[in-house]
Every structure is written in structure tokens, then in C-alpha cells.
Scaffold this active site. Sequence first.
Site, PDB file in Angstrom:
ATOM      1  N   ARG A 134       0.977  -1.231   0.149  1.00 19.03           N
ATOM      2  CA  ARG A 134      -0.031   0.027  -0.198  1.00 19.03           C
ATOM      3  C   ARG A 134       0.848   1.276  -0.039  1.00 19.03           C
ATOM      4  O   ARG A 134       1.681   1.284   1.019  1.00 19.03           O
ATOM      5  CB  ARG A 134      -0.872  -0.036   1.137  1.00 19.03           C
ATOM      6  N   GLU A 156       4.399   7.246   2.651  1.00 20.77           N
ATOM      7  CA  GLU A 156       5.255   5.887   2.837  1.00 20.77           C
ATOM      8  C   GLU A 156       4.624   4.956   2.224  1.00 20.77           C
ATOM      9  O   GLU A 156       3.771   4.905   1.443  1.00 20.77           O
ATOM     10  CB  GLU A 156       4.975   5.604   4.617  1.00 20.77           C
ATOM     11  N   ASN A 158       4.210   0.895   2.312  1.00 17.26           N
ATOM     12  CA  ASN A 158       3.979  -0.371   3.391  1.00 17.26           C
ATOM     13  C   ASN A 158       4.062  -1.666   2.494  1.00 17.26           C
ATOM     14  O   ASN A 158       3.468  -1.952   1.548  1.00 17.26           O
ATOM     15  CB  ASN A 158       2.585  -0.254   3.979  1.00 17.26           C
ATOM     16  N   SER A 163      -3.213  -2.879   6.104  1.00 17.61           N
ATOM     17  CA  SER A 163      -4.481  -3.184   6.473  1.00 17.61           C
ATOM     18  C   SER A 163      -5.594  -2.182   5.904  1.00 17.61           C
ATOM     19  O   SER A 163      -5.283  -1.511   5.324  1.00 17.61           O
ATOM     20  CB  SER A 163      -4.509  -2.795   8.104  1.00 17.61           C
ATOM     21  N   LYS A 340      11.963   3.066   6.304  1.00 22.86           N
ATOM     22  CA  LYS A 340      12.034   4.383   5.783  1.00 22.86           C
ATOM     23  C   LYS A 340      13.378   4.746   5.057  1.00 22.86           C
ATOM     24  O   LYS A 340      13.481   5.660   4.371  1.00 22.86           O
ATOM     25  CB  LYS A 340      11.684   5.386   6.891  1.00 22.86           C
ATOM     26  N   LYS A 405      10.799  10.138  11.485  1.00 23.14           N
ATOM     27  CA  LYS A 405      10.557   8.879  11.389  1.00 23.14           C
ATOM     28  C   LYS A 405      11.395   7.901  11.450  1.00 23.14           C
ATOM     29  O   LYS A 405      12.318   8.042  11.051  1.00 23.14           O
ATOM     30  CB  LYS A 405       9.772   8.567   9.907  1.00 23.14           C
ATOM     31  N   GLU A 409       6.896   0.186  11.529  1.00 26.44           N
ATOM     32  CA  GLU A 409       5.412   0.102  10.582  1.00 26.44           C
ATOM     33  C   GLU A 409       4.546   0.421  11.882  1.00 26.44           C
ATOM     34  O   GLU A 409       4.660   0.220  12.987  1.00 26.44           O
ATOM     35  CB  GLU A 409       4.979  -1.229   9.993  1.00 26.44           C
ATOM     36  N   GLY A 410       3.193   1.037  11.452  1.00 23.29           N
ATOM     37  CA  GLY A 410       2.108   0.812  12.284  1.00 23.29           C
ATOM     38  C   GLY A 410       2.164   2.531  12.710  1.00 23.29           C
ATOM     39  O   GLY A 410       3.090   3.229  12.472  1.00 23.29           O
ATOM     40  N   ARG A 498      -7.996   7.370   4.397  1.00 22.91           N
ATOM     41  CA  ARG A 498      -8.267   7.937   5.829  1.00 22.91           C
ATOM     42  C   ARG A 498      -8.081   9.293   6.149  1.00 22.91           C
ATOM     43  O   ARG A 498      -7.272  10.191   5.439  1.00 22.91           O
ATOM     44  CB  ARG A 498      -6.881   7.152   6.522  1.00 22.91           C
TER      45      ARG A 498
END
Length: 925
Positions: A134, A156, A158, A163, A340, A405, A409-410, A498
Site C-alpha cells: 500500500r 510512505e 507499506n 491493513s 523508511k 520517522k 510500521e504502524g 483515511r
Amino acid sequence: MAALVSPKYPPHLTPDQLDFLLSNIKDWSIFNGLAVRPTQAFVPQELDSSRSLATTAPVTLFPSLFPRSCFEEARAIQCAYNTLYAAIARDEDWLRKVVEELSDVDDFIASLWGVHLAAKREGYVQDLSLGIFRSDYMVHRDPNDPQAGSRIKQVEFNTIASSFGGLSAKVSALHRYLYDINAYVQLAPLIRPSTMPLNPSIEAISDGLYTAHKAYGNSKSGHLQLRCILFIVQDPENNVFDQYAISSRLQIHYQIPVFRLCFASIFDRTSVPSDSPLRPLLYRPAHAPSDTYEVTTLYFRAGYSPTEYSSPEAWKARLHLERSAAIKCPSILTHLAGSKKIQQILATPSSPYLERFLSGTSYADYVDRIRSTFAAIYPLDGTPAGQQAITIAKDRDKCRGYVMKPQREGGGNNIYGAKIPAFLASLGEDEKNYKGHILMELIEPPALQNAIFRNGEVQSGEVIGELGVYGVCLWTSRDTQGVTVPVLENKEAGFLLRTKGRESEEGGVAAGFGAVDSVISQPITTKLAPSPSAHRNAAQEGASSPRKRKEPHRSLRASTKERLSDTYRRRSSANERVRLSWSASGKLIQGSRSQPANLWNPVNSSIFTNQVTKVCQRGQEKGQDNNADLPVARRNHGNTVRDCNYKHQRQSNVRRALSPPNITPKATKQAGSYTPTLALAAVAPPHLTRMSPTPSLAATSDIPSKRPTTPAQDLESGGSPHRLQQRRSSCSASSKNSSLPGHSNDPSSLPWDPSHPCYPHPNPHIPLSSPVYHDTRIIRIPRDWMVAGDIAPTFSNTYPEILEPWVSEQDFRELIKEVNERLVATFSPFGWRAWVDLILGLLTGWIWEDAGFAGVKQGCKEVESFIESWNGRKMDKADEETELVRAIPLRRTGYLCLDIQIPDPHVGLVESRADSKAEAGEGVT
């Protein structure tokens, strides 16, 4: 912060409107699985100790505006991004250099690399890798340049546990449902099907897992084993319903067993036979320990956070999975490729790595498009760029426009703005400790207005959105001659929007920061269209000039008529054409609105047969109409049309009986079954297209009565017995030259009424108050009993040529063929599944069927899914004219017909010479 895109969006809601919207959001969400487990902040643990409660997932009340060009560009380059990261994961030597730079300051990255080295020493037994990626973007506008356009900038990329692929598709469906029930009546000019793109994320992601499952091949355990897909999940997992959306489709659509296994229970439930050189991964479900499944694909929805590796046993479990023959999604190398630091290296302006990894692939010319999505990202190391970034990060004023950063992840891991200097100080004085982080310029998205429903509360205000585009990629790491990245599967797989409050720094939904949203694909400068009352006022002010009247989808109406005019101009005769149009009730011109109940069955309740015999207008010659380009039903503004005489005839069973059948199916016997062979390929509206054979009335109307009826007894026809007898004679005469007995080559033999295959019916699937209701019509594809008899509902493949501007004949026939084949397979009583369902139904007192386990119900769902996917493919190619074209789900028509929704064609008819003479009182010979 950039200026608001549209300060009037969304509109203010009255308390009653808000209650209606929220009640439907809550009920629809729970019914359709748009849900999450409640957090302890919302429901204390002592009230839900068994974790049996679910609540509506955080969602927006309205879909959010997103610039169409940015949305389309993000989806268009996803396959190039898939190829890029597959190439990075495949280049072990290049990854090693990056990881070695981070290993001194990041133990988590070092441990992941250690797992890879341990598996490599033993030897990898699986060459295939699956990536469900993603790529996250924000729309960027330069705050110092008000004339600057909108561009996407990557937040970013992923590579693990991407998810919300399940819930993102469901929230798109939620907003479409709210549109369908007219909850967005205030936004009708802005929110419409063409601006709400379909989201195929559930289908595309599950299809990617299925592709990996197939690519795994035969069992590697030496004997036949049941094969399964295994989801590695967290415990507890609040986002379980998002994962079930993917797993349930794999189970229902592909009949693949799917199991969920907590990361902490890997050693308890899985094993790798020590005596097998192929090292298959075997899984034993806790509820059935005697059953053993061979795992083909591991889908990691856990294992990305250092907190999950709290002991050496956790790292051994990850190695245990990595060394097995199961296809990993992702592998350790793919997991590391998402750090990253990799993003920072690629985004360096002078970096040659984009060309390196994409050269020799079909996406070599995408390098500039990918590079344009990079935001400014800087290392925090000893390089000149890194030293400059450290200086900025330590300055309390300069650092406000940046985010720091880590390689994680998350949500909840980033450090923003003024908090950066204090965080750097916590790392110590040695600047080598900074290398595990990167410094990124903040993206400046335009602020929007929306409302978020979270934990039972509505919060309204300024929001910003983050678009994620999913990608599925399956590739092999084995050496191939002349192929840089041997990719076996590569596709864009839907999207996620989102939305979070403007003041929120993080955007993770599961982390408690954002909400799941859907897209209104619009130019970002779009202004909210006038309200319906404004349309009415404008219509009253311009009553003297009908062309100035405002109405929804005006441009669509005009373009649709122009296209139809171009289509039919080459075919129609030079005779005078009179345009027909329908009011909401299906009547012509000045007929009053019929009862709403009549609209749901226009064939049986339509009063008129839309036969126009004469048009007269004061001050004009017969047959002329200066407003011919406007729908007839709309021409009575300002008394433009003053004196019109229309002659209507009511549909009757007697006239149907008098009309001869126009099609004779020829059955050919093949393998013990009869397959109908129709001599008819297509049917056209009368006097609009070539004189091709026309379908049978028996296929499109009620079965004619066997009781003989004379024309004089047909009191409902509205015409004289002479006229009926005349039509009967002409039909019989034309049948003599037909290639089939009783088959007329004259389209006039088929009356232009609701029984005609090309007749555009009023749309009963749209609320009457919706603008789409007035802009669309339904073409009904009737049942064809010659395909499978009464075993299964099947539909005629006779092509109504009125569909031609929007649905090609090939697309139509593929749709009918696929639907018929699936329905026959579903309803056939001779298959093994039907017998199993029968036996289980008897044994369980039909609870088996009530619970939805019967094959018929599952097959019907698959047919509905296919129709939705067909609609999705049409929507992907849609423009302003084809935006409303879709096949209606069969459950809406009770499987009695297949309805295809099209824009209102404003069909024109040519007045027959016979009718003209009869109207003038002349005889007809």
C-alpha cells in the site's frame, strides 16, 4: 495549511437528517461487517471480558473530495511501484548495504536481517514471494503559491500488514448505500455514481492470495494433504473484521480453507517435518488437532512491531516460518524493503536507483512519474545532506515544518514539529544514534470539512485525507535469463482513504487517530452545485426560455442525446422524426403522475404504449418542432407547446395474441441436453436502426391467451378494429419473406410498448426524488426458457441495439453467457452439492439452508459478485456519458429479468406512413 477546497461541503444537517444518517450508518455497518472490536477506552474490559462486542468502525459521514487527476495518477503508477519494490527485495546485495548502515543503531532491523541470514545458510526452498503493498499519499499544495496545482506526495510505502483492504471497500459501499436511500439529497449534484469510484480491494487482495495459493503447486509433504492459507495475526486484534472480509471471500469464492494463528502460537500449531528436504509448513487447528493442513501462503498481519518479539522464542518462530516452503507475504527481504531508509534513498534527487531497478521492465518510462511523488526526505547521518538535516531538526523554529520517522510500521511512531529537538536530545549527544531515523518535510494538504463518527460520537470540523493505493505483486527470486524482475502477477488492488482531524498528527485508524473514508473523485476546485431550490428558482425565472432551465445532469442529457443522434442518424430514414420522452410515471407529455406502486411493474401498469400519431403546434406546419432537441415532457415551460394531439393505445392481451411470434428457437441435442439456437442476434427500436429480425413477444411479454378474440372485442386497444386487423395482415404478409416460420423481418410488426425489448422503462431501482431517477431508464432482458428449461433462471442473449452507445454487443453477450452459466451451475439439482445440501437439510431440519450454507445461496452470492465486478469494469472505463450504466443485481428483480440501467435515451420514432394515412382518413391498401 492550504485553503479550504469547498467551505460549503458537506452541508449543514438538521437534527432529523443527522439522526436518519447515523441510524443507517450504524445499522448498515454492523449488518455488513464495517466494524471493529471496541477499545477499552470506549468499552471497559470488565464489561467485555469475553471480547464479544463489536462497534461501527470509525467512518466519515460523507465521502471526501479528492482531486480526480491525483486519484487517477496514484492508481496508475501503483504497478510501477510494485515492480520497483519487488526488484529491491530481490537485490540482496543492495539491501545488505542499507541494513548494515542501520544495524548499529536499530536492533530490530539487525534481527530481521539475522533471520534472513539464518534461512539463507540452510537454503531457501521457496522462490516465490507475494507482496500486498500500500502506497500512501497526501495531496500537496504549495502554501506560498495560491496558483499552484495539486500533486500527490508519498507519505510512505507499506510492505507488511497493509491493513483496511476489507473495510475500505465496505465504507465505499456504505456511502453508495446512503446515496441510494437518498440520505445525500442535499448533495445530489455533487455526489453521484460517476464521482464515487468502486473499490475492488476485497476482491483484488483475495485474488492475489489465491494466485499465490495456486502458484504453490502440489503438496510438498510427500502425501496428499489438505492445503490452506494461514493469516498470522495479533492477539488481541481489534481490526478482525477487516481481515475476515478477505478470508471469507477466499473461503466462499475459492473454497480455500483459511485459518488465523496468533503470532505467539506459531510453534504450538505449526511444524516443519525434519525428514523432508522441501520443508512444508504443516498446520494443526486447535479445534481439530487430528486434521493437518499444508500451508501454501502465509499472510502476515502481525510481526511488524518490535513489541511482538519480546523473547528469543519469537525470533525463532519468525525463522521457523521463513525457512518453510510456504509463500510468505511478505518475506523478510520484502519486509526490510519497506523501511523508511529505503524511501529516503530513493527520494534523493541525484539517486540513480529508480533507473537501476526499473530499467529493463515495462515500467522503465515511469521513473519521472514516480520521482514526482517523492517529498523532500533527508538522512540524519554524517553526509552533507544529513548534517544539514540535523541542524534543521535541532532548531525549534525550522523543525516545525518537518516530521521525524523511525524504521517502523504502524501508527504512533513519528515525531512532529516542535517535539523533534527534545527527541533528538533523548538519543544522546552522539549523532550516530540519529541514523535510524529520517527527516521528511511535512506535506501541505488542502483542508476539507467533514464529520467523523467514532465510538458513538460525531466530531465535525476541518479534516485532511491520506490516500492509500493497494498493489498485489507475485514474483520469483530464481535466476532467469534476461529478466530483471520476473514478476508473475502485478496489479493495482483498490484504495483506502483515511481522514483525520486537521490537528491530528497521526492518521492510523487502528491506532486511534483517523477514520475510514471513501472518495468523491472531483477536480479539487469543485464548488458545491446549487441546491434543488436554486434549480427551481432558476427554472421559474427562465420559464420563457426552456433552454435556460436548470436541471441535474444537464450536460449528461445533452451529451447522451448527441451521441444517440450520431448513432442513429446513419440508420434512420429521412421521414419526419418525433421524439418521445417519459415523465416519472412513464406517461407521455402531460399525463399526471401515476401511483408509485405502478412504477415497480411498468409492463403491467403502463397505461400508454407511447405511440405518437401526430404532433401539431400552433403557428407551425404539421410535423415541425422547434424544440425537438429537448425532451417532449420538458417542453411545456412557458407554454411553448400549446396544442398537441397525441394518440395512445393501451397494451392488451388481445393485441399480443394478434401479434405473431417473431422468433423460433431451434433446439440442437448435445450430450443429452438441449441447447437453444436462436436465429435472432439483435433487436433494434422501430424505425431507428437497420431492418433486422426482432425478438418474440413470447420472450418479452405475457403468454398470449389461447381463447380466440376478435378485433371488435379489443375494447382496451384504443384503436379501431380496422386498424388491428390491418396490423395483423401486415404482420402475416411480412412473415412470408422471413427466414423462419412466423418470423417477421419488419420491426413495425412488434408494437412499441413495454413488451418491446428496446423499450426504456422507468427506473424502479432508484428513489423517485433522486435526480438519477429522471436521467436513467431500464432495459429489461427477459428470461429465456430454452436454455435450461425451468431448472434455472436464464436470460435471453438477444442484443437490444439501444444499448449500443454504452454496452457493446460483445460485452452484453459475455455478461449473459457468464450469468447463465453460473445460474445453471448454481440451481442444477443434479450436482453433488445439491445432494449434499438435501441430505444435510433433512438431517438438520433445514437449519443448514437457513444458516446460508447451501450451495444455492453461495452460488447466488457469486452471481451477484460477478455482476458487481462487471459494473466495476464499466465504471473504470466510464466517462460523463456512460457513468450511469450498470447491471442491476438479480435479487432486485426476483430473477424474473435482468435489468440494465442506461442514461435516458430520449428515443425518437418515425411516424409510419400507414398511420399518417389512417389519421387523414385515407384507405390503406
